[in-house]
Design an enzyme around this catalytic site. Structure first.
Site, PDB file in Angstrom:
ATOM      1  N   ASP A 123       0.831  -1.204   0.000  1.00  0.00           N
ATOM      2  CA  ASP A 123       0.000   0.000   0.000  1.00  0.00           C
ATOM      3  C   ASP A 123       0.866   1.254   0.000  1.00  0.00           C
ATOM      4  OD1 ASP A 123      -2.178  -1.619   0.074  1.00  0.00           O
ATOM      5  OD2 ASP A 123      -2.694  -1.262   2.173  1.00  0.00           O
TER       6      ASP A 123
ATOM      7  N   TYR B  20       2.160   1.867  -3.491  1.00  0.00           N
ATOM      8  CA  TYR B  20       1.040   2.326  -4.324  1.00  0.00           C
ATOM      9  C   TYR B  20       0.730   3.799  -4.049  1.00  0.00           C
ATOM     10  CZ  TYR B  20      -3.701   2.647  -6.261  1.00  0.00           C
ATOM     11  OH  TYR B  20      -4.817   3.035  -6.961  1.00  0.00           O
TER      12      TYR B  20
ATOM     13  N   SER C 177     -35.767  -8.059 -18.041  1.00  0.00           N
ATOM     14  CA  SER C 177     -35.736  -8.927 -16.867  1.00  0.00           C
ATOM     15  C   SER C 177     -35.835 -10.374 -17.347  1.00  0.00           C
ATOM     16  CB  SER C 177     -36.894  -8.597 -15.930  1.00  0.00           C
ATOM     17  OG  SER C 177     -38.122  -8.664 -16.630  1.00  0.00           O
TER      18      SER C 177
ATOM     19  N   GLU D 199     -24.256 -18.947 -15.318  1.00  0.00           N
ATOM     20  CA  GLU D 199     -23.573 -17.926 -14.530  1.00  0.00           C
ATOM     21  C   GLU D 199     -24.314 -17.736 -13.212  1.00  0.00           C
ATOM     22  OE1 GLU D 199     -23.387 -14.340 -16.950  1.00  0.00           O
ATOM     23  OE2 GLU D 199     -23.376 -15.602 -18.734  1.00  0.00           O
TER      24      GLU D 199
ATOM     25  N   LYS E 223     -26.241 -15.976 -10.316  1.00  0.00           N
ATOM     26  CA  LYS E 223     -27.134 -14.813 -10.300  1.00  0.00           C
ATOM     27  C   LYS E 223     -26.820 -13.986  -9.055  1.00  0.00           C
ATOM     28  CE  LYS E 223     -31.969 -13.517 -10.954  1.00  0.00           C
ATOM     29  NZ  LYS E 223     -32.079 -12.592  -9.805  1.00  0.00           N
TER      30      LYS E 223
ATOM     31  N   ASP F 220     -26.978 -11.243  -6.302  1.00  0.00           N
ATOM     32  CA  ASP F 220     -28.084 -10.475  -5.719  1.00  0.00           C
ATOM     33  C   ASP F 220     -27.611  -9.035  -5.519  1.00  0.00           C
ATOM     34  OD1 ASP F 220     -30.525  -9.860  -4.713  1.00  0.00           O
ATOM     35  OD2 ASP F 220     -30.247 -10.821  -2.774  1.00  0.00           O
TER      36      ASP F 220
ATOM     37  N   ARG G 223     -30.616   0.335 -14.377  1.00  0.00           N
ATOM     38  CA  ARG G 223     -31.558  -0.345 -15.266  1.00  0.00           C
ATOM     39  C   ARG G 223     -32.832   0.472 -15.442  1.00  0.00           C
ATOM     40  NH1 ARG G 223     -36.071  -3.467 -14.908  1.00  0.00           N
ATOM     41  NH2 ARG G 223     -36.358  -5.003 -16.569  1.00  0.00           N
TER      42      ARG G 223
ATOM     43  N   TYR H   2     -21.226  -9.179 -16.881  1.00  0.00           N
ATOM     44  CA  TYR H   2     -21.620 -10.433 -17.518  1.00  0.00           C
ATOM     45  C   TYR H   2     -22.107 -10.270 -18.959  1.00  0.00           C
ATOM     46  CZ  TYR H   2     -26.140  -8.615 -15.926  1.00  0.00           C
ATOM     47  OH  TYR H   2     -27.221  -7.809 -15.697  1.00  0.00           O
TER      48      TYR H   2
ATOM     49  N   LYS I 296     -28.072 -19.123 -20.167  1.00  0.00           N
ATOM     50  CA  LYS I 296     -28.189 -18.424 -21.452  1.00  0.00           C
ATOM     51  C   LYS I 296     -27.813 -19.357 -22.603  1.00  0.00           C
ATOM     52  CE  LYS I 296     -26.590 -14.156 -19.231  1.00  0.00           C
ATOM     53  NZ  LYS I 296     -25.477 -13.202 -19.116  1.00  0.00           N
TER      54      LYS I 296
ATOM     55  N   LYS J  93     -34.157 -20.027  -9.879  1.00  0.00           N
ATOM     56  CA  LYS J  93     -34.151 -19.428  -8.538  1.00  0.00           C
ATOM     57  C   LYS J  93     -34.002 -20.523  -7.483  1.00  0.00           C
ATOM     58  CE  LYS J  93     -34.632 -15.585  -7.976  1.00  0.00           C
ATOM     59  NZ  LYS J  93     -35.694 -14.593  -7.982  1.00  0.00           N
TER      60      LYS J  93
ATOM     61  N   CYS K   7     -63.976  -0.676   3.322  1.00  0.00           N
ATOM     62  CA  CYS K   7     -62.581  -0.213   3.159  1.00  0.00           C
ATOM     63  C   CYS K   7     -62.033   0.255   4.503  1.00  0.00           C
ATOM     64  CB  CYS K   7     -62.533   0.922   2.133  1.00  0.00           C
ATOM     65  SG  CYS K   7     -60.889   1.644   1.958  1.00  0.00           S
TER      66      CYS K   7
ATOM     67  N   CYS L   3     -61.389   4.388   3.928  1.00  0.00           N
ATOM     68  CA  CYS L   3     -62.468   5.361   3.707  1.00  0.00           C
ATOM     69  C   CYS L   3     -63.848   4.866   4.146  1.00  0.00           C
ATOM     70  CB  CYS L   3     -62.526   5.776   2.241  1.00  0.00           C
ATOM     71  SG  CYS L   3     -63.106   4.448   1.133  1.00  0.00           S
TER      72      CYS L   3
ATOM     73  N   CYS M  82     -61.661  -1.562  -3.292  1.00  0.00           N
ATOM     74  CA  CYS M  82     -62.394  -0.366  -2.883  1.00  0.00           C
ATOM     75  C   CYS M  82     -62.625   0.425  -4.171  1.00  0.00           C
ATOM     76  CB  CYS M  82     -61.588   0.464  -1.887  1.00  0.00           C
ATOM     77  SG  CYS M  82     -62.301   2.095  -1.571  1.00  0.00           S
TER      78      CYS M  82
ATOM     79  N   CYS N 262     -60.947   7.627  -2.312  1.00  0.00           N
ATOM     80  CA  CYS N 262     -60.384   7.042  -1.087  1.00  0.00           C
ATOM     81  C   CYS N 262     -58.978   7.607  -0.900  1.00  0.00           C
ATOM     82  CB  CYS N 262     -60.322   5.521  -1.226  1.00  0.00           C
ATOM     83  SG  CYS N 262     -59.409   4.701   0.094  1.00  0.00           S
TER      84      CYS N 262
END
Length: 673
Positions: free
Chosen positions: A33, A36, A82, A114, A116, A118, A137, A230, A293, A317, A411, A414, A429, A434
């Site tokens: 470090d 650098y 998506s 690949e 996925k 999160d 996106r 990706y 893919k 998933k 409701c 309201c 409703c 409302c």
């Protein structure tokens, strides 16, 4: 200018870029470090002494000092779609069958698997090998410019090695990926915030999403953001497959997740998915599945896309993580379209990275089917590791005090009598006045994807509804008549009010398709609104249409047609449209001009910066007049439009004797009849 100084600056930049790559991408640092920091300080000192040599892609320019006052919209040249989800082997084999049915029987099909990640999707656009734009996106069609914040992520190269670009004849391209936080870094960030008395984040993904939208890049730079890329696309690219593109991105210096695999059949794909579902907790970052893919780019093109997702890719998933807790109470929430949704209030429990205190119960039929009662011990899970839901009741733990639930008759907001259409599970409703609906509908109307009224967010809408200033969409366009009252509201003031009024006036420029979407007709999303507007061309024609005429539009079915007919059958809705028409909103498409196809068959290339419009705006104008826009100059190019600081495309155009247009000449061509 002393050339040796210029050469040393460029040499230092290349050395530092290589060390950044070694440290942040390969995780294999080759210097300390301290060493650098010495190199970086030398570069900083030289650039301070010679500020005219500072370039945007210099390692010293990663963290900007200017605050981002607004995140400008960015139009995606290729939609960021998506993915459709699968949850078991049978659904993966169904995907495989559909792919095979969409391609000639003789073709061999390979898949790339690949992980996925999160995280939060991002698009990075490079012009002449340098990072030009980073965008979210958004809605898949339009994202937001977050370039200053993405530049702070040290694994994102600000420029690509010229030798590598030259080897692949590449200069302008786009890469896409996921920005994320590692679990340990996220936990450390939360611990630091807790010590400072600041609010902690729910999970790494939420923290990432919030961080990339911060206004101060200096704060972003302190957050432990990382990225995996990706996707690679360029008109200049000659690659044949996704697998080749992943390898090419690695050579270009991008961080690509190493855990990808080329599979020759669906059996290998399923083995990959099963293996990683078992190993997911061993990773330092969160994944919620595997992306599969079709490897061949030519086959991807043949398979194409449907409205929101590609036919050549799918997500597998992983099973959601589950835990038990006690259901204390059920409340009913009213959505912007009047839909009532039952929500379970739970004893707080920690699950998949966040504390859960509420879970959706979907609808009353679901409550009845699962025999859910207040006071029950229930099994909950995060669907896709995001939205908590009640899976089932632990009957063996049910107490005598558990309370059976009944559907609401009125409701909760309201007090209006509720309505349940025949054949539907949802309860509604029907009172458009409302308060819950007014707020939700107004927020949708003013949102970016609809009328895009900057400044009219949730806080102001709630305030104006409480003050009885807003009861309907048309009331928004009467706010200018309340200017004096608005200025006297605490925390608003003259400048804020005038900005809001100007934004409201500007929204009148939105196209018919945007206005149609903004109306909030049930089931009419942005995509459906565009197709319907382009088919009928005016609200008057749509109001006269039958269900059959509406359903004749590709991908518009009975649910949408019935909803539209029901909406226009209400006099108050027709009256509201007339008020909006009087306010100046567009309820018809612009009539096609005679010059619509004057660029038919002509190919344009854009280079340099245009002063009167963005490149995307220029591209849209050319395409709307029948022309084609490419990123590479060839003998087939008809015109090269040249702005300020043009790149190598100008030289190539001159060599090939292609017609060169200045911005002034280009604007004249656009305006000529």
């Amino acid at each position: 200018m002393n050339k040796t100084v210029e050469e040393r600056i460029e040499e230092l930049r290349e050395i530092i870029r290589q060390h950044d790559y070694n440290y942040h991408v390969l995780a294999q640092p080759t210097i300390s470090d301290f060493e650098y920091d010495k190199l970086m300080q030398e570069l900083i000192d030289l650039e301070k002494a010679h500020p005219h040599l500072i370039t945007p892609d210099s390692p010293t320019q990663r963290v900007g000092s200017d605050l981002t006052k607004e995140f400008k919209p960015v139009q995606h040249t290729t939609p960021m779609l998506s993915l459709a989800n699968t949850y078991n082997e049978d659904e993966l084999y169904d995907f495989d069958r559909r792919v095979k049915e969409g391609l000639p029987a003789s073709e061999k099909i390979e898949y790339v698997c690949e992980l996925k990640i999160d995280g939060v999707s991002v698009s990075l656009i490079y012009n002449d090998g340098k990072l030009a734009v980073a965008a979210t996106r958004g809605d898949g069609i339009t994202g937001e410019d977050i370039t200053p914040n993405v530049k702070t992520i040290k694994s994102v190269p600000l420029s690509i090695n010229k030798k590598i670009l030259s080897a692949y004849n590449l200069s302008n391209f786009e890469v896409r990926g996921e920005i994320y936080m590692e679990i340990e870094a996220f936990n450390k960030l939360n611990q630091e915030r807790e010590l400072l008395g600041e609010r902690t984040f729910a999970n790494p993904r939420n923290s990432t999403a919030g961080t990339i939208k911060l206004q101060d890049p200096k704060i972003v730079a302190k957050r432990p953001l990382k990225i995996f890329l990706y996707y690679l696309f360029s008109d200049e690219l000659k690659s044949n497959s996704q697998y080749e593109n992943l390898q090419l991105m690695e050579k270009l210096g991008f961080p690509v997740n190493k855990n990808y695999k080329l599979c020759s059949n669906m059996k290998e794909v399923i083995e990959f998915c099963k293996a990683w579902e078992e190993k997911r907790d061993d990773l330092p970052y969160e994944i919620d599945g595997v992306v599969i893919k079709v490897n061949s780019l030519a086959q991807q093109k043949v398979l194409g896309t449907i409205a929101k997702s590609p036919r050549w890719a799918v997500a597998f998933k992983f099973k959601a993580k589950q835990i038990t807790t006690k259901l204390k109470k059920v409340i009913w929430q009213v959505g912007r379209l009047g839909t009532l949704t039952p929500v379970a209030e739970l004893e707080p429990v920690f699950l998949a990275g966040s504390t859960i205190s509420r879970a959706t119960l979907h609808n009353f039929d679901e409550i009845k089917r699962k025999d859910i009662r207040e006071g029950d011990t229930v099994l909950i899970e995060k669907g896709g590791d995001v939205i908590p839901k009640v899976v089932s009741v632990i009957i063996s733990k049910r107490s005598k005090d558990s309370k059976e639930l009944l559907p609401p008759k009125f409701c909760p907001v309201c007090g209006s009598k509720l309505y349940r259409p025949e054949g539907e599970v949802a309860i509604y409703c029907e009172n458009n006045l409302c308060p819950a609906q007014i707020r939700g509908r107004l927020l949708h109307f003013a949102s970016r994807g609809a009328m895009d009224i900057e400044g009219l967010g949730e806080a102001l809408i709630n305030l104006f509804v409480d003050m009885n200033f807003l009861h309907s969409y048309s009331d928004i366009y009467n706010l200018k008549n309340r200017r004096a009252e608005l200025i006297n509201i605490e925390r608003l003031g003259e400048k804020s009010v005038d900005n809001l009024i100007n934004a409201i006036e500007k929204s009148k420029e939105k196209s018919f398709e945007k206005v149609l979407f903004a109306l909030g007709i049930r089931y009419v999303g942005a995509g459906a609104a565009k197709k319907i507007a382009e088919h009928f061309l005016s609200i008057d024609a749509l109001m006269k249409a039958t269900e059959e005429e509406i359903e004749s539009i590709h991908e518009i079915g009975p649910s949408i047609s019935k909803s539209i007919i029901r909406y226009f059958s209400e006099k108050k809705n027709r009256d509201e449209i007339e008020k909006l028409r009087q306010a100046g909103l567009k309820f018809e498409m612009e009539k096609p001009k005679k010059t619509l196809y004057k660029f038919a068959g002509k190919t344009f290339v854009l280079t340099g910066t245009l002063s009167s419009m963005t490149r995307d705006e220029a591209k849209d104008k050319i395409i709307s007049l029948g022309g084609n826009v490419t990123s590479t100059v060839s003998k087939n190019t008809n015109y090269v439009v040249v702005g300020e600081n043009p790149g190598s495309k100008l030289d190539k155009a001159q060599k090939l004797n292609v017609t060169i247009l200045s911005e002034e000449e280009f604007l004249k061509m656009l305006s000529n009849k």
